[in-house]
Scaffold this motif. Structure first.
Motif, PDB file in Angstrom:
ATOM      1  N   ALA A  70      38.729  10.661  46.704  1.00  0.00           N
ATOM      2  CA  ALA A  70      39.175  11.735  47.591  1.00  0.00           C
ATOM      3  C   ALA A  70      38.604  11.595  49.004  1.00  0.00           C
ATOM      4  O   ALA A  70      39.287  11.902  49.978  1.00  0.00           O
ATOM      5  CB  ALA A  70      38.788  13.093  47.008  1.00  0.00           C
ATOM      6  N   HIS A  74      40.844  11.215  52.251  1.00  0.00           N
ATOM      7  CA  HIS A  74      40.712  12.242  53.283  1.00  0.00           C
ATOM      8  C   HIS A  74      40.543  11.599  54.663  1.00  0.00           C
ATOM      9  O   HIS A  74      41.189  11.995  55.637  1.00  0.00           O
ATOM     10  CB  HIS A  74      39.511  13.138  52.945  1.00  0.00           C
ATOM     11  N   PRO A  88      37.022  17.802  51.613  1.00  0.00           N
ATOM     12  CA  PRO A  88      36.653  17.426  50.250  1.00  0.00           C
ATOM     13  C   PRO A  88      35.528  18.310  49.719  1.00  0.00           C
ATOM     14  O   PRO A  88      34.503  18.503  50.374  1.00  0.00           O
ATOM     15  CB  PRO A  88      36.199  15.974  50.381  1.00  0.00           C
ATOM     16  N   GLN A  97      38.282  17.698  45.528  1.00  0.00           N
ATOM     17  CA  GLN A  97      39.607  17.895  46.108  1.00  0.00           C
ATOM     18  C   GLN A  97      39.523  18.224  47.587  1.00  0.00           C
ATOM     19  O   GLN A  97      38.548  18.796  48.053  1.00  0.00           O
ATOM     20  CB  GLN A  97      40.329  19.063  45.420  1.00  0.00           C
ATOM     21  N   SER A 111      43.202  15.119  44.606  1.00  0.00           N
ATOM     22  CA  SER A 111      42.169  15.435  43.635  1.00  0.00           C
ATOM     23  C   SER A 111      41.658  14.181  42.934  1.00  0.00           C
ATOM     24  O   SER A 111      42.442  13.385  42.421  1.00  0.00           O
ATOM     25  CB  SER A 111      42.752  16.409  42.595  1.00  0.00           C
ATOM     26  N   GLN A 112      40.345  14.040  42.926  1.00  0.00           N
ATOM     27  CA  GLN A 112      39.675  12.934  42.250  1.00  0.00           C
ATOM     28  C   GLN A 112      38.904  13.493  41.063  1.00  0.00           C
ATOM     29  O   GLN A 112      38.148  14.458  41.205  1.00  0.00           O
ATOM     30  CB  GLN A 112      38.701  12.259  43.217  1.00  0.00           C
TER      31      GLN A 112
END
Length: 130
Positions: A70, A74, A88, A97, A111-112
Motif C-alpha cells: 500500500a 500510495h 496509508p 489502506q 488495501s494491503q
C-alpha cells in the motif's frame, strides 16, 4: 502481475437491510458482517462490499483494490496527481489502506493484507467462510 482483487464498495443507509436484500433479490451470499456498518457479499468468484454511508459523503460507491504494498502504491498514485483522501493507515482487521480520488472524482481504496486476524476479534457478527 501480483495477486490482486478489485471489489466494488456500495454505500447504503442501512447495511443490514441492503445485505439481506442483495442476497434475496440477486442471489449473493453474505460472507461476513461487521457490526451494522459493513458486509462482504460474494457471488461466485466475485465480491461486493456494502458499507455504511457517511453523513458527510455524498458518494454512493468506491472501489476496493487489493495490492501487495500500500505504501509504494500510495507514493505512485500521489506522484501522478491522485488526490489522497486518507493516507496509508493500519486497521485492526489486518489491513493497511489508503483512499484516493482519481481525475474523475471516483474514490479508490487500496488495501494491503498485513496480518491474518480472526474477524470476531474486530467486530464480525456473522461469518460464512464456506
Amino acid at each position: 502481475m501480483p495477486n490482486v482483487q478489485v471489489i466494488p464498495e456500495l454505500a447504503y443507509d442501512d447495511v443490514g437491510e441492503a445485505s439481506d436484500w442483495l442476497c434475496d433479490a440477486f442471489g449473493f451470499t453474505e460472507r461476513i458482517r461487521i457490526g451494522a456498518h459493513r458486509a462482504q457479499l460474494v457471488f461466485g468468484e466475485g465480491a461486493v462490499i456494502a458499507i455504511e454511508r457517511a453523513e458527510d459523503d455524498a458518494s454512493t460507491s468506491s472501489v476496493l483494490v487489493r495490492v501487495e504494498d500500500a505504501d509504494s502504491h500510495h507514493e505512485r498514485a500521489a506522484s501522478h496527481g491522485a488526490r489522497i483522501v486518507r493516507p496509508p493507515t493500519d486497521y485492526p482487521y489486518g489491513e493497511r489502506q489508503y483512499t484516493a480520488e482519481d481525475l474523475g472524482g471516483h474514490r479508490w481504496t487500496f488495501s494491503q493484507s498485513i496480518a491474518d486476524i480472526d474477524p470476531r476479534s474486530w467486530g464480525a457478527t456473522r461469518i460464512n467462510l464456506g
